[in-house]
Motif scaffolding. Structure first.
Motif, PDB file in Angstrom:
ATOM      1  N   LEU A  15       0.922  -1.206   0.026  1.00 11.56           N
ATOM      2  CA  LEU A  15       0.040  -0.073  -0.015  1.00 11.56           C
ATOM      3  C   LEU A  15       0.711   1.278  -0.183  1.00 11.56           C
ATOM      4  N   ILE A  16       1.937   1.113   0.601  1.00  9.22           N
ATOM      5  CA  ILE A  16       2.882   2.464   0.842  1.00  9.22           C
ATOM      6  C   ILE A  16       3.338   2.603  -0.717  1.00  9.22           C
ATOM      7  N   ALA A  17       3.884   1.432  -1.220  1.00 12.13           N
ATOM      8  CA  ALA A  17       4.563   1.706  -2.495  1.00 12.13           C
ATOM      9  C   ALA A  17       3.491   2.248  -3.523  1.00 12.13           C
ATOM     10  N   PHE A  18       2.480   1.594  -3.517  1.00 12.04           N
ATOM     11  CA  PHE A  18       1.206   2.101  -4.179  1.00 12.04           C
ATOM     12  C   PHE A  18       0.809   3.473  -4.257  1.00 12.04           C
ATOM     13  N   LEU A  19       0.943   4.078  -2.873  1.00 10.71           N
ATOM     14  CA  LEU A  19       0.476   5.567  -2.716  1.00 10.71           C
ATOM     15  C   LEU A  19       1.841   6.557  -3.117  1.00 10.71           C
ATOM     16  N   THR A  27       6.872  -1.675 -18.921  1.00 11.40           N
ATOM     17  CA  THR A  27       5.653  -1.934 -18.201  1.00 11.40           C
ATOM     18  C   THR A  27       5.411  -3.193 -17.657  1.00 11.40           C
ATOM     19  N   MET A  28       5.966  -4.412 -18.130  1.00 12.82           N
ATOM     20  CA  MET A  28       6.049  -5.657 -17.576  1.00 12.82           C
ATOM     21  C   MET A  28       7.022  -5.829 -16.601  1.00 12.82           C
ATOM     22  N   TYR A  29       8.057  -5.276 -16.848  1.00 16.70           N
ATOM     23  CA  TYR A  29       9.301  -5.210 -15.517  1.00 16.70           C
ATOM     24  C   TYR A  29       8.763  -4.308 -14.414  1.00 16.70           C
ATOM     25  N   SER A  30       8.014  -3.403 -14.582  1.00 17.45           N
ATOM     26  CA  SER A  30       7.662  -2.469 -13.606  1.00 17.45           C
ATOM     27  C   SER A  30       6.760  -3.212 -12.644  1.00 17.45           C
ATOM     28  N   LEU A  31       5.959  -4.014 -13.422  1.00 19.89           N
ATOM     29  CA  LEU A  31       4.550  -4.553 -12.595  1.00 19.89           C
ATOM     30  C   LEU A  31       5.188  -5.984 -12.041  1.00 19.89           C
ATOM     31  N   PHE A  32       6.088  -6.716 -12.565  1.00 20.45           N
ATOM     32  CA  PHE A  32       6.513  -7.890 -12.155  1.00 20.45           C
ATOM     33  C   PHE A  32       7.826  -8.043 -11.883  1.00 20.45           C
ATOM     34  N   GLY A  33       8.770  -7.242 -12.006  1.00 18.35           N
ATOM     35  CA  GLY A  33      10.145  -7.439 -11.642  1.00 18.35           C
ATOM     36  C   GLY A  33      10.437  -6.574 -10.564  1.00 18.35           C
ATOM     37  N   MET A  34       9.937  -5.400 -10.541  1.00 14.19           N
ATOM     38  CA  MET A  34      10.405  -4.090  -9.558  1.00 14.19           C
ATOM     39  C   MET A  34      10.078  -4.732  -8.165  1.00 14.19           C
ATOM     40  N   PRO A  35       8.674  -5.416  -7.977  1.00  8.66           N
ATOM     41  CA  PRO A  35       8.203  -5.984  -6.375  1.00  8.66           C
ATOM     42  C   PRO A  35       9.292  -6.964  -5.868  1.00  8.66           C
ATOM     43  N   PHE A  77       6.300   7.695 -15.810  1.00  7.44           N
ATOM     44  CA  PHE A  77       4.897   7.344 -15.544  1.00  7.44           C
ATOM     45  C   PHE A  77       4.846   5.782 -15.395  1.00  7.44           C
ATOM     46  N   ILE A  78       5.244   4.933 -16.426  1.00  8.64           N
ATOM     47  CA  ILE A  78       5.421   3.626 -16.430  1.00  8.64           C
ATOM     48  C   ILE A  78       6.179   3.141 -15.377  1.00  8.64           C
ATOM     49  N   ASN A  79       7.369   3.527 -15.068  1.00  6.60           N
ATOM     50  CA  ASN A  79       8.165   3.119 -14.121  1.00  6.60           C
ATOM     51  C   ASN A  79       7.662   3.119 -12.780  1.00  6.60           C
ATOM     52  N   THR A  80       7.592   4.434 -12.326  1.00  7.12           N
ATOM     53  CA  THR A  80       7.307   4.842 -10.998  1.00  7.12           C
ATOM     54  C   THR A  80       5.959   4.675 -10.890  1.00  7.12           C
ATOM     55  N   GLY A  81       4.991   4.393 -12.039  1.00  8.20           N
ATOM     56  CA  GLY A  81       3.510   4.059 -11.355  1.00  8.20           C
ATOM     57  C   GLY A  81       3.432   2.619 -11.651  1.00  8.20           C
ATOM     58  N   GLY A  82       3.962   1.857 -12.404  1.00  6.44           N
ATOM     59  CA  GLY A  82       3.752   0.386 -12.745  1.00  6.44           C
ATOM     60  C   GLY A  82       4.427  -0.374 -11.299  1.00  6.44           C
ATOM     61  N   SER A  83       5.451  -0.022 -10.922  1.00  2.00           N
ATOM     62  CA  SER A  83       6.128  -0.984  -9.897  1.00  2.00           C
ATOM     63  C   SER A  83       5.530  -0.749  -8.657  1.00  2.00           C
ATOM     64  N   VAL A 119      -0.523  -4.858  -5.589  1.00  2.00           N
ATOM     65  CA  VAL A 119      -1.248  -6.114  -5.839  1.00  2.00           C
ATOM     66  C   VAL A 119      -0.733  -7.401  -5.554  1.00  2.00           C
ATOM     67  N   LEU A 120       0.763  -7.342  -5.847  1.00  2.00           N
ATOM     68  CA  LEU A 120       1.311  -8.649  -5.225  1.00  2.00           C
ATOM     69  C   LEU A 120       1.568  -8.574  -3.801  1.00  2.00           C
TER      70      LEU A 120
END
Length: 414
Positions: free
Chosen positions: A59-63, A239-247, A359-365, A371-372
């Motif tokens: 949640l912190i990361a999302f904010l 986008t794919m790396y930000s969503l599933f790699g950065m976490p 936007f993609i990098n800092t928003g996607g990660s 979510v994860l």
């Protein structure tokens, strides 16, 4: 002749006086930032029980990332209008104030989950202005042929900071307490703010500034990226790396506590290994000729990252090694994609393309981490790591197959 060489001096951009001064003070500021990131994550993970910690971290990361939906495109237009130096300066002043507030609240014992979320949201807003303005500012103070090297050197200090910042944070907490770590971060902004005043700003403010023009400029930036096949492909991979790699790194506090069973010093050392790998990766990329750099395929890096995440999931003892490999590949990935985005963007469009990149990098990660992280509360952090590793493997495998097929098609046609 020198520009045609495949490998070059990896520190050549430091010959530029203004970039060198900026690079030094940014190094100091980034170390403070990683001290702050480490301590905020550790504060967060200890506010809740293990089965809820990963969700709160998410949640912190999302904010921190959610504001990118609104502010990253806005930042790009404002940078093109008023210049990156002004936007960069204001964002750093606000972040310094945020750090002092955090130090005071921890010192007085007044920090609550809601306040921590509010301060994280504030950091998320300023970061959407900081990242694109910093990258655009660098492109304004170095020649175009040195830009990829300057970006690689900046990635290098970012990852050196990630290497030593968490380690420093761990020892500060053990010796002096959390509040001292936050104070160190606040003070680290001062040299950067001061030096910015002495670096010439060659940017001319736009005279065509209006509410109507804002939306037209924003639309033009988005259209430019969509119509450019190379940039659109780059942004899909990002986008794919930000969503599933950065976490992998952003959920590491919860993974270390619940799976690896380390304390804050162990966590700091793992993040330090990630920083060592990133430092080495940045050095390698910095030595590559810019013309060759932007033609490299980052899909191979995503494949290696996916395998490393799976290795860490099934064998927690391998986490330090996996962190090292992910750090090296991640640093190389961002240098390649960032350099390609800047070099393929015209000067009057650069602020907007870089803001979309951010936007993609800092928003996607943060979105992926959120979510994860929630899935981690249900499935366990280990299983979430397995899921993200499989997704990255599948995506990179499909992209590489398409690359091979397209290469065969061109050969057959020839």
């Amino acid at each position: 002749m020198d520009q045609e060489r495949r490998y070059m001096n990896p520190y050549r951009a430091l010959r530029n006086k203004y970039y060198r001064n900026f690079w030094v003070v940014q190094s100091i500021s980034l170390i403070g930032t990683w001290i702050d990131t480490t301590l905020r994550g550790w504060v967060a993970v200890n506010m809740f029980a293990e089965n809820k910690a990963s969700g709160f971290i998410g949640l912190i990361a999302f904010l921190k990332g959610f504001p990118s939906v609104f502010f990253s495109p806005v930042a790009g237009v404002l940078i093109d209008w008023f210049g990156p130096k002004n936007i960069l300066l204001y964002s750093q002043v606000i972040d310094a104030v945020n750090a002092f507030i955090m130090a005071y609240l921890v010192w007085k014992g007044l920090l609550s989950p809601y306040v921590l979320l509010a301060l994280s949201l504030a950091m998320g807003i300023t970061s959407k202005f900081y990242l694109p303005s910093r990258n655009t500012f660098i492109s304004n103070i170095v020649p175009k042929e040195l830009l990829p090297n300057a970006l690689a050197l900046h990635s290098m200090i970012f990852n050196v900071a990630r290497m030593i910042g968490p380690t420093i944070a761990g020892f500060i907490v053990k010796s002096y307490g959390l509040q001292v770590g936050f104070i160190v971060n606040a003070i680290s902004f001062v040299p950067l703010i001061v030096v910015l005043f002495f670096i010439p700003d060659n940017y001319s403010s736009s005279s065509n500034v209006s509410f109507k023009r804002f939306f037209l400029d924003l639309r033009d930036g988005i259209r430019y990226v969509i119509k450019n096949d190379v940039l659109s492909r780059t942004f899909i991979g990002l986008t794919m790396y930000s969503l599933f790699g950065m976490p992998f790194g952003m959920l590491m506090q919860a993974f270390v506590k619940s799976v690896v069973k380390y304390d804050i010093l162990g966590y700091s050392l793992i993040m330090g290994m990630m920083g060592v790998g990133a430092f080495i990766g940045a050095n390698v990329v910095a030595s590559i000729n810019s013309k060759r750099l932007i033609t490299l395929r980052e899909d191979f890096l995503l494949l290696i990252i996916g395998l490393s995440i799976l290795a860490a999931s099934f064998q927690p003892k391998l986490v330090p090694i996996s962190a090292f490999i992910v750090g090296a590949c991640q640093s190389s990935f961002f240098n390649i994609t960032n350099s390609r985005t800047q070099l393929l963007s015209p000067s009057d469009m650069k602020g907007r393309t870089i803001s979309l990149y951010s936007f993609i990098n800092t928003g996607g990660s943060p979105t992926g981490t959120f979510v994860l992280g929630l899935l981690g509360n249900v499935l366990g952090v280990k299983n979430v790591y397995i899921l993200s590793g499989i997704i990255l493997l599948f995506f990179s495998f499909i992209r590489l197959i398409n690359l091979v097929n397209s290469t065969k098609s061109r050969t057959t046609t020839f």
